[in-house]
Design a protein around this motif. Structure first.
Motif, PDB file in Angstrom:
ATOM      1  N   PHE A   1       1.043  -1.172   0.059  1.00  0.00           N
ATOM      2  CA  PHE A   1      -0.050   0.260   0.137  1.00  0.00           C
ATOM      3  C   PHE A   1       0.866   1.278  -0.023  1.00  0.00           C
ATOM      4  O   PHE A   1       0.384   2.316  -0.918  1.00  0.00           O
ATOM      5  CB  PHE A   1      -0.859   0.050   1.226  1.00  0.00           C
ATOM      6  N   ASP A   2       1.776   1.203   0.862  1.00  0.00           N
ATOM      7  CA  ASP A   2       2.818   2.395   0.879  1.00  0.00           C
ATOM      8  C   ASP A   2       3.482   2.655  -0.237  1.00  0.00           C
ATOM      9  O   ASP A   2       3.964   3.666  -1.025  1.00  0.00           O
ATOM     10  CB  ASP A   2       3.941   2.150   1.881  1.00  0.00           C
ATOM     11  N   GLU A   3       3.999   1.506  -1.129  1.00  0.00           N
ATOM     12  CA  GLU A   3       4.661   1.536  -2.301  1.00  0.00           C
ATOM     13  C   GLU A   3       3.720   2.050  -3.594  1.00  0.00           C
ATOM     14  O   GLU A   3       3.953   3.181  -4.067  1.00  0.00           O
ATOM     15  CB  GLU A   3       4.846   0.195  -2.989  1.00  0.00           C
ATOM     16  N   VAL A   4       2.458   1.848  -3.556  1.00  0.00           N
ATOM     17  CA  VAL A   4       1.530   2.225  -4.436  1.00  0.00           C
ATOM     18  C   VAL A   4       1.177   3.714  -4.096  1.00  0.00           C
ATOM     19  O   VAL A   4       0.971   4.522  -5.149  1.00  0.00           O
ATOM     20  CB  VAL A   4       0.246   1.297  -4.458  1.00  0.00           C
ATOM     21  N   SER A   5       1.161   4.041  -2.872  1.00  0.00           N
ATOM     22  CA  SER A   5       0.826   5.518  -2.602  1.00  0.00           C
ATOM     23  C   SER A   5       1.740   6.543  -3.096  1.00  0.00           C
ATOM     24  O   SER A   5       1.438   7.552  -3.727  1.00  0.00           O
ATOM     25  CB  SER A   5       0.725   5.771  -0.772  1.00  0.00           C
ATOM     26  N   ASP A   6       3.226   5.867  -3.155  1.00  0.00           N
ATOM     27  CA  ASP A   6       4.045   6.797  -3.690  1.00  0.00           C
ATOM     28  C   ASP A   6       4.169   6.765  -5.203  1.00  0.00           C
ATOM     29  O   ASP A   6       4.591   7.712  -6.023  1.00  0.00           O
ATOM     30  CB  ASP A   6       5.533   6.115  -3.089  1.00  0.00           C
ATOM     31  N   LEU A   7       3.659   5.284  -5.809  1.00  0.00           N
ATOM     32  CA  LEU A   7       3.766   5.354  -7.061  1.00  0.00           C
ATOM     33  C   LEU A   7       2.778   6.344  -7.886  1.00  0.00           C
ATOM     34  O   LEU A   7       2.857   6.882  -8.966  1.00  0.00           O
ATOM     35  CB  LEU A   7       3.540   3.927  -7.748  1.00  0.00           C
ATOM     36  N   ILE A   8       1.397   6.308  -7.232  1.00  0.00           N
ATOM     37  CA  ILE A   8       0.285   7.173  -8.132  1.00  0.00           C
ATOM     38  C   ILE A   8       0.650   8.660  -8.281  1.00  0.00           C
ATOM     39  O   ILE A   8      -0.150   9.515  -8.790  1.00  0.00           O
ATOM     40  CB  ILE A   8      -0.826   6.935  -7.495  1.00  0.00           C
ATOM     41  N   ILE A   9       1.622   9.168  -7.535  1.00  0.00           N
ATOM     42  CA  ILE A   9       2.027  10.717  -7.454  1.00  0.00           C
ATOM     43  C   ILE A   9       3.288  10.925  -8.160  1.00  0.00           C
ATOM     44  O   ILE A   9       3.397  11.979  -8.585  1.00  0.00           O
ATOM     45  CB  ILE A   9       2.042  11.191  -6.012  1.00  0.00           C
TER      46      ILE A   9
ATOM     47  N   GLN B   1      -5.002   1.287 -13.107  1.00  0.00           N
ATOM     48  CA  GLN B   1      -4.691  -0.001 -12.430  1.00  0.00           C
ATOM     49  C   GLN B   1      -4.135   0.428 -11.129  1.00  0.00           C
ATOM     50  O   GLN B   1      -4.934  -0.354 -10.167  1.00  0.00           O
ATOM     51  CB  GLN B   1      -3.542  -0.697 -13.266  1.00  0.00           C
ATOM     52  N   LEU B   2      -3.307   1.223 -10.749  1.00  0.00           N
ATOM     53  CA  LEU B   2      -2.796   1.451  -9.772  1.00  0.00           C
ATOM     54  C   LEU B   2      -3.735   2.198  -8.760  1.00  0.00           C
ATOM     55  O   LEU B   2      -3.631   1.843  -7.491  1.00  0.00           O
ATOM     56  CB  LEU B   2      -1.329   2.220  -9.940  1.00  0.00           C
ATOM     57  N   ASN B   3      -4.631   2.913  -9.332  1.00  0.00           N
ATOM     58  CA  ASN B   3      -5.551   3.658  -8.565  1.00  0.00           C
ATOM     59  C   ASN B   3      -6.475   2.544  -7.903  1.00  0.00           C
ATOM     60  O   ASN B   3      -7.088   2.785  -6.689  1.00  0.00           O
ATOM     61  CB  ASN B   3      -6.306   4.721  -9.476  1.00  0.00           C
ATOM     62  N   LYS B   4      -7.026   1.531  -8.825  1.00  0.00           N
ATOM     63  CA  LYS B   4      -7.875   0.706  -8.285  1.00  0.00           C
ATOM     64  C   LYS B   4      -7.065  -0.190  -7.357  1.00  0.00           C
ATOM     65  O   LYS B   4      -7.806  -0.539  -6.308  1.00  0.00           O
ATOM     66  CB  LYS B   4      -8.284  -0.219  -9.439  1.00  0.00           C
ATOM     67  N   GLU B   5      -5.942  -0.327  -7.478  1.00  0.00           N
ATOM     68  CA  GLU B   5      -5.196  -1.263  -6.474  1.00  0.00           C
ATOM     69  C   GLU B   5      -5.037  -0.516  -5.163  1.00  0.00           C
ATOM     70  O   GLU B   5      -5.458  -1.163  -4.051  1.00  0.00           O
ATOM     71  CB  GLU B   5      -3.759  -1.779  -6.937  1.00  0.00           C
ATOM     72  N   TYR B   6      -4.886   0.725  -5.131  1.00  0.00           N
ATOM     73  CA  TYR B   6      -5.055   1.532  -3.936  1.00  0.00           C
ATOM     74  C   TYR B   6      -6.162   1.435  -3.041  1.00  0.00           C
ATOM     75  O   TYR B   6      -6.021   1.303  -1.922  1.00  0.00           O
ATOM     76  CB  TYR B   6      -4.433   3.069  -4.327  1.00  0.00           C
TER      77      TYR B   6
END
Length: 357
Positions: free
Chosen positions: A12-20, A33-38
Motif C-alpha cells: 500500500f505504501d509503495e502504491v501510494s508513492d507510485l500514483i503521484i 490500475q494502480l488507483n484501483k489497487e490503492y
C-alpha cells in the motif's frame, strides 16, 4: 495474520508513492490500475489498524492482569480482555475474506444483454420482466442504466434488449446473473389455465476499456441504415442506425437507440469491444471453473441458473440450491439477498483453496 497484513501495508505504501509520480500519471493504463489497487488495499489497511488496536488492547489487558497490583484496574482489564476476545473472531473472518485476491474485472461497468428464449411471446414478456427487475435493482444501488439497443416483442416485452450499467463494482455484483432464467406461469393468452415454462438468456459483459481490447477498425464493416420500429421524428428518414460486422469473428452488433449516427456508432463499438473482451474472459472462466469446480461463475451461458415459479410464488437459484418464497419483491428488483448468497458461496470456495490460511 498480522504478518500477511504487514505485507499488504508495505505494498500500500509503495502504491501510494507510485500514483503521484509524473511518469505513472502520464501512463493512463498503469495509472488506472494502480488507483484501483490503492482503493482495494486501503480497505484492508484500514481494517489492519482496527485489528492491531484490538491486539494491543489484549496485550495491555493481559499485562495489567498479570501485574495484579490494582484490583480496580484488573477488573477493568478483564472486562476489556473479554470484550476484545469477543470481537476478534468476527474481525479475523472479515479480514480473511478481504485478503482473498479480487477479480480485476469486478470493478468494471457492464453491458447486459437479455434475449427471449423458448416460449414465444411469453418469453419476450419475461425478458421484459427481467429488464425491469434489473433496472430497478440498479436504481436501488445508485447505478446509472442506459438502453443501447432493443427489439420489442409482438405482445410486449423484448425479443432482445441491451443496456449498460455504470457505477461501483458493477460487474462483481451482476456477473452472477449470466445464464438461462426460467419462468413458470400461466400466460395471459392461455385459456385453459395451464402453467407454461419459458426462458430468457442473460449475458453480463464487463465493459472493455480501449486498452483492454485492441480493436482494428479495418476489420469492422460498418453498415448504415434507417431506424426501424415505432414512428416518430427521424425514424425511417435518416441513416442513423448502425450495424457493425466484425469480420474475424463474425460478430454483428446493431444500435439504433440514438437519433445521432455518431452516438449509435459509439455505442455499437462499445458493445462490440465488450463482446470481444467477454469471449476471452469466458475462456479464462471456463478454465478456472474446471480447476476449481465452481458452481457459481462457470462462464457457461447455456446453464439454467434460476427459476421463477409464479403459482408457488417461489424463486430458486439452482447453483446454490437457494429457494425464496418472495417472488413479487424479487421480480420488482429486490435481488440483493440472492446476489449476497452467491457472493458468499464464491468467496467460501476461494477461501477453501487459499493457501494463506
Amino acid at each position: 495474520m498480522l504478518d500477511r497484513l504487514n505485507v499488504v501495508k508495505q505494498r500500500f505504501d509503495e502504491v501510494s508513492d507510485l500514483i503521484i509520480q509524473p511518469d505513472i500519471i502520464a501512463d493512463q493504463k498503469r495509472y488506472v490500475q494502480l488507483n484501483k489497487e490503492y482503493k482495494d488495499l486501503k480497505e484492508i489497511v484500514d481494517k489492519r489498524e482496527v485489528y492491531k488496536a484490538l491486539l494491543d488492547n489484549i496485550d495491555e489487558a493481559k499485562e495489567i492482569i498479570a501485574d495484579g497490583s490494582d484490583a480496580e484496574m484488573v477488573e477493568m482489564a478483564e472486562m476489556q480482555l473479554d470484550e476484545a476476545k469477543e470481537q476478534l473472531p468476527a474481525l479475523e473472518e472479515e479480514i480473511k475474506y478481504l485478503l482473498i485476491p479480487k477479480d480485476p474485472e469486478d470493478a468494471k461497468n457492464v453491458v447486459m444483454e437479455i434475449r427471449a428464449g423458448t416460449g414465444g411471446d411469453e418469453a419476450s414478456i419475461f425478458a421484459g420482466d427481467l429488464f425491469r427487475m434489473y433496472t430497478k435493482y440498479c436504481e436501488s444501488q445508485g447505478w446509472k442504466t442506459s438502453t443501447m439497443s432493443f427489439n420489442e416483442g409482438t405482445s410486449g416485452g423484448f425479443k432482445e434488449v441491451i443496456f449498460e450499467v455504470n457505477g461501483d463494482d458493477v460487474y462483481g455484483t451482476l456477473k452472477f446473473e449470466a445464464g438461462v432464467h426460467r419462468v413458470q406461469r400461466v400466460p395471459q393468452t392461455e385459456t385453459q389455465g395451464r402453467v407454461h415454462t419459458s426462458a430468457a438468456t442473460v449475458m453480463v459483459l464487463p465493459e472493455a476499456e480501449e486498452f483492454d481490447v485492441e480493436l482494428d477498425m479495418s476489420e469492422v464493416r460498418i453498415e448504415r441504415t434507417t431506424s426501424t420500429g415505432p414512428g416518430g421524428q427521424s425514424v425511417n428518414t435518416t441513416y442513423s442506425a448502425i450495424k457493425l460486422h466484425h469480420e474475424p469473428t463474425g460478430l454483428i452488433v446493431s444500435c439504433q437507440d440514438e437519433k445521432s449516427q455518431h452516438k449509435n456508432l459509439e455505442k455499437a463499438i462499445k458493445v462490440l469491444r465488450s463482446r470481444l473482451y467477454e469471449r476471452e474472459l469466458a475462456k479464462k472462466q471456463e478454465e478456472d471453473a474446471a480447476r476449481r469446480k465452481s458452481m457459481v461463475s462457470s462462464g457457461d451461458r447455456s446453464a439454467k441458473i434460476r427459476t421463477y415459479n409464479y403459482p408457488q410464488g417461489r424463486v430458486t437459484d439452482h447453483r446454490i440450491n437457494l429457494t425464496l418464497y418472495d417472488l413479487s419483491n424479487i421480480i420488482n428488483g429486490d435481488i440483493h439477498k440472492i446476489i449476497e448468497e452467491l457472493k458468499l458461496a464464491e468467496n467460501t470456495e476461494k477461501l477453501k483453496e487459499s493457501e494463506v490460511f
